[in-house]
Design an enzyme around this catalytic site. Structure first.
Site, PDB file in Angstrom:
ATOM      1  N   ARG A   1       0.825  -1.229   0.000  1.00  0.00           N
ATOM      2  CA  ARG A   1       0.000   0.000   0.000  1.00  0.00           C
ATOM      3  C   ARG A   1       0.853   1.270   0.000  1.00  0.00           C
ATOM      4  NH1 ARG A   1      -2.282  -3.537  -1.180  1.00  0.00           N
ATOM      5  NH2 ARG A   1      -4.092  -4.547  -0.284  1.00  0.00           N
TER       6      ARG A   1
ATOM      7  N   SER B   1     -10.362  -0.480   4.138  1.00  0.00           N
ATOM      8  CA  SER B   1      -9.477  -0.753   5.286  1.00  0.00           C
ATOM      9  C   SER B   1      -8.891   0.556   5.794  1.00  0.00           C
ATOM     10  CB  SER B   1      -8.337  -1.677   4.871  1.00  0.00           C
ATOM     11  OG  SER B   1      -8.865  -2.944   4.573  1.00  0.00           O
TER      12      SER B   1
ATOM     13  N   GLU C   1      -4.097   3.659   6.556  1.00  0.00           N
ATOM     14  CA  GLU C   1      -4.052   3.370   5.114  1.00  0.00           C
ATOM     15  C   GLU C   1      -4.868   4.434   4.374  1.00  0.00           C
ATOM     16  OE1 GLU C   1      -4.723  -0.708   3.865  1.00  0.00           O
ATOM     17  OE2 GLU C   1      -5.651  -0.053   1.993  1.00  0.00           O
TER      18      GLU C   1
HETATM   19  C1  LIG Z   1     -15.665  -0.859   0.353  1.00  0.00           C
HETATM   20  C2  LIG Z   1     -14.205  -0.632   0.062  1.00  0.00           C
HETATM   21  C3  LIG Z   1     -13.374  -1.728  -0.148  1.00  0.00           C
HETATM   22  C4  LIG Z   1     -12.014  -1.550  -0.446  1.00  0.00           C
HETATM   23  N1  LIG Z   1     -11.228  -2.647  -0.651  1.00  0.00           N
HETATM   24  C5  LIG Z   1      -9.930  -2.477  -1.003  1.00  0.00           C
HETATM   25  C6  LIG Z   1      -9.094  -3.603  -1.285  1.00  0.00           C
HETATM   26  O1  LIG Z   1      -9.521  -4.740  -1.248  1.00  0.00           O
HETATM   27  N2  LIG Z   1      -7.793  -3.363  -1.639  1.00  0.00           N
HETATM   28  C7  LIG Z   1      -7.286  -2.098  -1.716  1.00  0.00           C
HETATM   29  O2  LIG Z   1      -6.099  -1.938  -2.067  1.00  0.00           O
HETATM   30  N3  LIG Z   1      -8.059  -1.027  -1.432  1.00  0.00           N
HETATM   31  C8  LIG Z   1      -9.352  -1.174  -1.091  1.00  0.00           C
HETATM   32  N4  LIG Z   1     -10.110  -0.075  -0.805  1.00  0.00           N
HETATM   33  C9  LIG Z   1      -9.500   1.264  -0.800  1.00  0.00           C
HETATM   34  C10 LIG Z   1      -9.508   1.984  -2.146  1.00  0.00           C
HETATM   35  O3  LIG Z   1     -10.536   1.496  -2.988  1.00  0.00           O
HETATM   36  C11 LIG Z   1      -8.147   1.876  -2.861  1.00  0.00           C
HETATM   37  O4  LIG Z   1      -7.115   2.451  -2.104  1.00  0.00           O
HETATM   38  C12 LIG Z   1      -8.178   2.560  -4.232  1.00  0.00           C
HETATM   39  O5  LIG Z   1      -7.005   2.208  -4.949  1.00  0.00           O
HETATM   40  C13 LIG Z   1      -8.279   4.078  -4.143  1.00  0.00           C
HETATM   41  O6  LIG Z   1      -8.573   4.579  -5.429  1.00  0.00           O
HETATM   42  P1  LIG Z   1      -9.413   5.940  -5.596  1.00  0.00           P
HETATM   43  O7  LIG Z   1      -9.483   6.215  -7.054  1.00  0.00           O
HETATM   44  O8  LIG Z   1     -10.721   5.854  -4.894  1.00  0.00           O
HETATM   45  O9  LIG Z   1      -8.443   6.981  -4.895  1.00  0.00           O
HETATM   46  P2  LIG Z   1      -8.801   8.114  -3.821  1.00  0.00           P
HETATM   47  O10 LIG Z   1      -9.423   7.507  -2.619  1.00  0.00           O
HETATM   48  O11 LIG Z   1      -9.543   9.210  -4.474  1.00  0.00           O
HETATM   49  O12 LIG Z   1      -7.327   8.609  -3.475  1.00  0.00           O
HETATM   50  C14 LIG Z   1      -6.463   7.761  -2.743  1.00  0.00           C
HETATM   51  C15 LIG Z   1      -5.028   8.295  -2.880  1.00  0.00           C
HETATM   52  O13 LIG Z   1      -4.617   8.162  -4.237  1.00  0.00           O
HETATM   53  C16 LIG Z   1      -4.221   9.415  -4.759  1.00  0.00           C
HETATM   54  N5  LIG Z   1      -4.618   9.476  -6.158  1.00  0.00           N
HETATM   55  C17 LIG Z   1      -5.818   9.214  -6.699  1.00  0.00           C
HETATM   56  N6  LIG Z   1      -5.789   9.376  -8.030  1.00  0.00           N
HETATM   57  C18 LIG Z   1      -4.526   9.726  -8.334  1.00  0.00           C
HETATM   58  C19 LIG Z   1      -3.844  10.046  -9.549  1.00  0.00           C
HETATM   59  N7  LIG Z   1      -4.470  10.051 -10.726  1.00  0.00           N
HETATM   60  N8  LIG Z   1      -2.534  10.383  -9.487  1.00  0.00           N
HETATM   61  C20 LIG Z   1      -1.874  10.412  -8.307  1.00  0.00           C
HETATM   62  N9  LIG Z   1      -2.456  10.128  -7.129  1.00  0.00           N
HETATM   63  C21 LIG Z   1      -3.773   9.794  -7.146  1.00  0.00           C
HETATM   64  C22 LIG Z   1      -4.935  10.461  -3.916  1.00  0.00           C
HETATM   65  O14 LIG Z   1      -4.218  11.689  -3.925  1.00  0.00           O
HETATM   66  C23 LIG Z   1      -4.909   9.789  -2.551  1.00  0.00           C
HETATM   67  O15 LIG Z   1      -3.670   9.992  -1.938  1.00  0.00           O
HETATM   68  C24 LIG Z   1     -11.488  -0.236  -0.508  1.00  0.00           C
HETATM   69  C25 LIG Z   1     -12.328   0.860  -0.317  1.00  0.00           C
HETATM   70  C26 LIG Z   1     -13.678   0.674  -0.052  1.00  0.00           C
HETATM   71  C27 LIG Z   1     -14.550   1.883   0.142  1.00  0.00           C
END
Ligand SMILES: Cc1cc2nc3c(=O)[nH]c(=O)nc-3n(C[C@H](O)[C@H](O)[C@H](O)COP(=O)(O)OP(=O)(O)OC[C@H]3O[C@@H](n4cnc5c(N)ncnc54)[C@H](O)[C@@H]3O)c2cc1C
Length: 311
Positions: free
Chosen positions: A183, A232, A302
């Protein structure tokens, strides 16, 4: 008083500096709707670039003292109640393409939801990307978080990522340049990822589909995926499970204001409806303190937290 204060409007100045800008600039745009938790204050300016060139020109001409924050699909994010100063960038349609390339490869824009990439891979008989079915974020978030689930991680499938740095330069990062760990991505923090090239392997669509169905079932049975949550909350410490430590510290179901530790999966925090970002963050810090007291282990967030608390 709980009145939300607005930031000074930077949009007229930015528009006059960049008359050729094609993307949308919005002052004091609420970010709560852009996150799964549905909490938090506004962005001083929200910028949605039209395409890669527009993004690069915008950051090139943005005064260096204005901070830039990127948001993806907001599934790993707490926006604090006072909002985010400076510019918040959210990539949209111009970063939404998926292309199947030869050699079982997929190129996907940073705004593409992970789930869509998993489906496109299945349609193209490409195995190895099903784990993306379990992550509700976008490809940009997967690149930054090294998103992973069910035995797969972004670092296992990434060939290269493309992005724009704070100077407006378009850069390409090979897998090794991302310095991935659990992560964690060690690529420069200012890089806004715009695209990923992913490597799969030839596979059987029916088997891939069955694997994705298993992932969906397992998630529905074990995670509160229909709630307002951020997934998480804490990373698993080496050799330990965060949820077990939280459970052992007696935090399952614990509440602060409108926020609660999920009864279903106690590494998930939930907005029961009326939570503020402060409720959720305070709940998280309370859990950390109790886990520290009972196990001596310091849990590491996280979930990314951005912005300022309400004054
Ligand atoms: C119900 C649920 C289940 C989940 N299960 C998992 C799982 O099994 N495994 C897992 O790894 N995660 C899980 N997550 C967490 C999340 O989905 C991941 O971390 C996902 O990769 C975040 O992507 P996002 O587009 O929503 O990013 P955001 O939440 O919008 O941003 C997260 C981070 O990424 C950065 N970011 C986003 N886009 C960019 C970009 N284009 N360039 C640079 N930085 C960027 C942001 O600045 C921030 O620091 C879960 C979340 C939920 C709500």
């Amino acid at each position: 008083m709980n009145q939300k204060l607005a930031f000074p409007d930077l949009v007229p100045d930015l528009k006059s500096r960049m008359p050729g800008l094609r993307g949308r600039l919005i002052a004091n745009q609420s970010l709560a709707e852009l996150t799964w938790f549905r909490v938090g204050g506004p962005a001083q300016v929200l910028f949605m670039p039209e395409d890669l060139q527009d993004l690069s020109e915008f950051v090139t001409h943005l005064p260096p003292d204005i901070p830039v924050t990127v948001v993806g699909l907001g599934s790993n994010l707490i926006v604090r109640d006072g909002g985010v100063a400076g510019v918040v960038i959210r990539l949209g349609r111009g970063f939404g393409d998926i292309t199947i390339e030869s050699g079982a490869r997929i190129r996907a824009g940073a705004a593409v939801p992970d789930v869509k990439v998993a489906r496109a891979a299945q349609d193209a008989a490409i195995a190895g990307l099903s784990f993306l079915r379990g992550i509700p974020g976008g490809i940009g978030g997967a690149l930054r978080m090294n998103g992973g689930a069910y035995g797969g991680e972004t670092k296992d499938v990434l060939i290269e990522a493309r992005g724009v740095d704070r100077g407006g330069r378009i850069r390409t990062f090979a897998n090794a340049d991302m310095h991935y760990a659990y992560r964690h991505c060690g690529a420069p923090a200012d890089v806004i990822f715009t695209e990923a090239l992913l490597q799969g392997a030839p596979g059987d669509p029916a088997a891939i589909s069955a694997e994705m169905d298993k992932i969906t079932e397992s998630r529905e049975a074990t995670q509160p995926i229909k709630s307002r949550t951020g997934g998480s909350t804490f990373k698993n410490p080496p050799g330990r499970k965060a949820w077990q430590l939280i459970d052992a510290a007696g935090c399952r179901g614990l509440k602060v204001g409108g926020a609660q530790v999920s009864e279903m999966h106690c590494n998930f925090l939930i907005n029961l409806g009326g939570a503020s970002a402060a409720d959720i963050e305070t709940l998280g810090e309370t859990v950390r303190a109790r886990v520290r007291e009972t196990s001596g282990i310091d849990l590491e967030w996280e979930i990314m937290r951005i912005g300022v608390a309400q004054g």
